[in-house]
Design a protein around this motif. Structure first.
Motif, PDB file in Angstrom:
ATOM      1  N   GLU A 153      -1.330  -7.330 -10.460  1.00  9.78           N
ATOM      2  CA  GLU A 153      -0.758  -7.371 -11.811  1.00  9.78           C
ATOM      3  C   GLU A 153      -1.138  -6.129 -12.613  1.00  9.78           C
ATOM      4  OE1 GLU A 153       1.347  -9.159 -15.022  1.00  9.78           O
ATOM      5  OE2 GLU A 153       1.093 -10.036 -13.033  1.00  9.78           O
ATOM      6  N   LEU A 154      -2.383  -5.712 -12.486  1.00  4.69           N
ATOM      7  CA  LEU A 154      -2.907  -4.596 -13.280  1.00  4.69           C
ATOM      8  C   LEU A 154      -2.708  -3.247 -12.599  1.00  4.69           C
ATOM      9  CD1 LEU A 154      -6.234  -6.234 -14.531  1.00  4.69           C
ATOM     10  CD2 LEU A 154      -4.079  -5.971 -15.793  1.00  4.69           C
ATOM     11  N   GLY A 155      -2.119  -3.238 -11.408  1.00  9.26           N
ATOM     12  CA  GLY A 155      -1.876  -1.986 -10.707  1.00  9.26           C
ATOM     13  C   GLY A 155      -3.140  -1.295 -10.237  1.00  9.26           C
ATOM     14  N   GLN A 156      -4.169  -2.073  -9.909  1.00 10.41           N
ATOM     15  CA  GLN A 156      -5.454  -1.515  -9.474  1.00 10.41           C
ATOM     16  C   GLN A 156      -5.431  -1.280  -7.964  1.00 10.41           C
ATOM     17  OE1 GLN A 156      -7.843  -4.731 -11.085  1.00 10.41           O
ATOM     18  NE2 GLN A 156      -8.359  -3.537 -12.906  1.00 10.41           N
ATOM     19  N   THR A 157      -4.795  -0.208  -7.562  1.00 10.25           N
ATOM     20  CA  THR A 157      -4.520   0.038  -6.148  1.00 10.25           C
ATOM     21  C   THR A 157      -5.774   0.039  -5.263  1.00 10.25           C
ATOM     22  OG1 THR A 157      -2.537   1.279  -6.755  1.00 10.25           O
ATOM     23  CG2 THR A 157      -3.392   1.607  -4.509  1.00 10.25           C
ATOM     24  N   PRO A 158      -6.847   0.735  -5.621  1.00 12.89           N
ATOM     25  CA  PRO A 158      -8.039   0.702  -4.750  1.00 12.89           C
ATOM     26  C   PRO A 158      -8.601  -0.711  -4.582  1.00 12.89           C
ATOM     27  CG  PRO A 158      -8.189   2.525  -6.302  1.00 12.89           C
ATOM     28  CD  PRO A 158      -7.042   1.675  -6.746  1.00 12.89           C
ATOM     29  N   LEU A 159      -8.600  -1.514  -5.661  1.00 11.81           N
ATOM     30  CA  LEU A 159      -9.101  -2.876  -5.569  1.00 11.81           C
ATOM     31  C   LEU A 159      -8.171  -3.743  -4.721  1.00 11.81           C
ATOM     32  CD1 LEU A 159     -11.167  -5.006  -6.311  1.00 11.81           C
ATOM     33  CD2 LEU A 159      -9.927  -5.382  -8.472  1.00 11.81           C
ATOM     34  N   VAL A 160      -6.873  -3.554  -4.853  1.00 10.25           N
ATOM     35  CA  VAL A 160      -5.913  -4.283  -4.011  1.00 10.25           C
ATOM     36  C   VAL A 160      -6.196  -4.007  -2.537  1.00 10.25           C
ATOM     37  CG1 VAL A 160      -3.485  -4.480  -3.343  1.00 10.25           C
ATOM     38  CG2 VAL A 160      -4.100  -4.402  -5.760  1.00 10.25           C
ATOM     39  N   GLN A 161      -6.394  -2.724  -2.207  1.00 11.73           N
ATOM     40  CA  GLN A 161      -6.709  -2.343  -0.833  1.00 11.73           C
ATOM     41  C   GLN A 161      -7.992  -3.023  -0.355  1.00 11.73           C
ATOM     42  OE1 GLN A 161      -5.267  -0.125   1.435  1.00 11.73           O
ATOM     43  NE2 GLN A 161      -6.935  -0.418   2.909  1.00 11.73           N
ATOM     44  N   GLU A 162      -9.017  -3.002  -1.196  1.00 13.68           N
ATOM     45  CA  GLU A 162     -10.306  -3.599  -0.830  1.00 13.68           C
ATOM     46  C   GLU A 162     -10.188  -5.101  -0.605  1.00 13.68           C
ATOM     47  OE1 GLU A 162     -14.422  -4.744  -3.142  1.00 13.68           O
ATOM     48  OE2 GLU A 162     -13.439  -2.859  -3.698  1.00 13.68           O
ATOM     49  N   LEU A 163      -9.472  -5.786  -1.500  1.00 14.30           N
ATOM     50  CA  LEU A 163      -9.348  -7.237  -1.384  1.00 14.30           C
ATOM     51  C   LEU A 163      -8.484  -7.638  -0.196  1.00 14.30           C
ATOM     52  CD1 LEU A 163      -8.972  -8.200  -5.155  1.00 14.30           C
ATOM     53  CD2 LEU A 163     -10.982  -8.504  -3.706  1.00 14.30           C
ATOM     54  N   CYS A 164      -7.404  -6.922   0.036  1.00 12.90           N
ATOM     55  CA  CYS A 164      -6.562  -7.223   1.205  1.00 12.90           C
ATOM     56  C   CYS A 164      -7.372  -7.094   2.491  1.00 12.90           C
ATOM     57  CB  CYS A 164      -5.355  -6.284   1.249  1.00 12.90           C
ATOM     58  SG  CYS A 164      -4.108  -6.591  -0.011  1.00 12.90           S
ATOM     59  N   GLU A 165      -8.171  -6.047   2.584  1.00  7.29           N
ATOM     60  CA  GLU A 165      -8.996  -5.841   3.772  1.00  7.29           C
ATOM     61  C   GLU A 165     -10.052  -6.936   3.894  1.00  7.29           C
ATOM     62  OE1 GLU A 165     -11.429  -2.203   5.963  1.00  7.29           O
ATOM     63  OE2 GLU A 165     -10.512  -1.913   3.983  1.00  7.29           O
ATOM     64  N   ARG A 166     -10.680  -7.289   2.780  1.00  6.00           N
ATOM     65  CA  ARG A 166     -11.719  -8.324   2.804  1.00  6.00           C
ATOM     66  C   ARG A 166     -11.158  -9.652   3.281  1.00  6.00           C
ATOM     67  NH1 ARG A 166     -14.229  -9.820  -2.876  1.00  6.00           N
ATOM     68  NH2 ARG A 166     -14.746  -7.595  -2.783  1.00  6.00           N
ATOM     69  N   TYR A 167     -10.006 -10.047   2.737  1.00 12.75           N
ATOM     70  CA  TYR A 167      -9.484 -11.373   3.051  1.00 12.75           C
ATOM     71  C   TYR A 167      -8.857 -11.439   4.438  1.00 12.75           C
ATOM     72  CZ  TYR A 167     -10.417 -12.344  -1.848  1.00 12.75           C
ATOM     73  OH  TYR A 167     -11.038 -12.518  -3.071  1.00 12.75           O
ATOM     74  N   THR A 168      -8.220 -10.377   4.895  1.00 16.93           N
ATOM     75  CA  THR A 168      -7.692 -10.409   6.262  1.00 16.93           C
ATOM     76  C   THR A 168      -8.842 -10.440   7.267  1.00 16.93           C
ATOM     77  OG1 THR A 168      -7.436  -7.981   6.193  1.00 16.93           O
ATOM     78  CG2 THR A 168      -5.472  -9.310   5.772  1.00 16.93           C
TER      79      THR A 168
END
Length: 257
Positions: A153-168
Motif C-alpha cells: 500500500e505504501l510503496g515500500q519496495t525494499p520491505l515488500v521484497q524482504e517480507l515476500c522472501e521471509r514468508y515464502t
C-alpha cells in the motif's frame, strides 16, 4: 439502472487487482472505486470494526451514488461482512472475494498448495469452511503475512521484497517435485502487486493464483442475469478515498499506463 455504476471497495489499493479484471470483462461498465486507506489495513483490524466500515461505505455508495452492484474487493472484508451486507441490502447484487483455493486445486500437480493471506482472513469462519471443504483434494500450507499488504500500500519496495522472501521461505520447498508446493494462492487483493517479486523468488514451474478473473466472471454473470449489464458505450472509473488519494491515483496510473 442499467447505466448505474458498480461500486467496488477495499481498504486501499489492493482492490485495483480486482478492478483490473472487472474492467477487462465488463468494458462498458462505469465503476466507483472507494479506497478506505484512512483505516487500512483491514487484515489487522478486529471483525467488528471491519463490519462497521463495510456497512458505512456500502451505505454511501448506495445512497449517494446509486450503484447497481457492489464488489467487496477485499478478502478480510468479505469474510467479516459479506453476509451482513446481503442481509441489509437483500435486493442488491453483492459480490465478495475469497482466496482462490478452488482454482489452485484444479491447477496443482503435486497436491501441495501455498496460501498467503492476512491473519484476519485465515482466522475467519468463512475461510475455515472453504479450507475444510477442500482438504481432501490437496494439502494447504497456510501463511499469515503480517505487514505485507501495508508495505505494498505504501510503496515500500525494499520491505515488500524482504517480507515476500521471509514468508515464502517460511512455507517450505517450492517446485514440481514430490512434497513441494507448486501453486501459490495470493489470498489478499494487495498481493498480486508483488507478483513480480514472488516470481523472482520462486522456481519457474510454480503458478500464482488470485481471485480477480473469477470475481469478474461472477459479476458479469449476475449482471446479465438481472438484465443490468451495459452492452455498449465507454466505461470509466470514479475514484474515492477516505484518506490521501495520491497513492490510489499513482497505483491506478501505473496499472493502466
Amino acid at each position: 439502472m442499467t447505466d448505474a455504476p458498480i461500486g467496488i471497495f477495499d481498504s486501499g489499493v489492493g482492490g485495483l487487482s480486482i478492478l483490473s479484471a472487472l474492467r477487462a470483462a465488463l468494458p462498458h461498465e462505469h465503476f466507483i472505486y472507494y479506497a478506505d486507506n484512512a483505516n487500512a489495513p483491514y487484515g489487522e483490524r478486529d471483525e467488528g470494526f471491519v463490519q462497521e466500515r463495510c456497512a458505512a461505505i456500502a451505505g454511501d455508495l448506495i445512497g449517494t451514488h446509486g450503484i447497481k452492484a457492489l464488489v467487496v474487493a477485499c478478502n478480510t472484508a468479505t469474510a467479516a461482512a459479506i453476509q451482513q451486507l446481503r442481509d441489509i441490502w437483500p435486493s442488491l447484487i453483492v459480490i465478495g472475494v475469497e482466496p482462490a483455493l478452488k482454482p489452485a486445486v484444479a491447477l496443482t500437480r503435486t497436491r501441495r498448495i501455498g496460501v498467503m493471506a492476512t491473519r484476519g482472513t485465515l482466522a475467519s469462519a468463512k475461510f475455515a469452511t472453504l479450507h475444510a471443504g477442500l482438504k481432501a483434494e490437496a494439502h494447504f500450507v497456510l501463511q499469515p503475512c503480517d505487514g505485507l499488504a501495508e508495505a505494498i500500500e505504501l510503496g515500500q519496495t525494499p520491505l515488500v521484497q524482504e517480507l515476500c522472501e521471509r514468508y515464502t521461505n517460511a512455507m517450505g520447498k517450492f517446485g514440481s517435485g514430490a512434497a513441494q508446493i507448486d501453486t501459490l494462492v495470493l489470498g489478499c487483493t494487495h498481493y498480486p502487486f508483488a507478483a513480480d517479486t514472488f516470481l523472482k523468488l520462486l522456481p519457474d514451474e510454480v503458478q500464482l493464483v488470485h481471485p480477480g478473473p473469477a470475481v469478474a466472471r461472477q459479476c458479469a454473470r449476475l449482471l446479465r442475469g438481472a438484465g443490468l449489464a451495459r452492452s455498449s458505450g465507454a466505461g470509466g472509473v470514479q475514484w474515492l478515498s477516505s484518506g490521501p488519494i495520491e497513492p490510489l491515483q499513482r497505483m491506478a496510473a501505473a496499472q493502466w499506463a
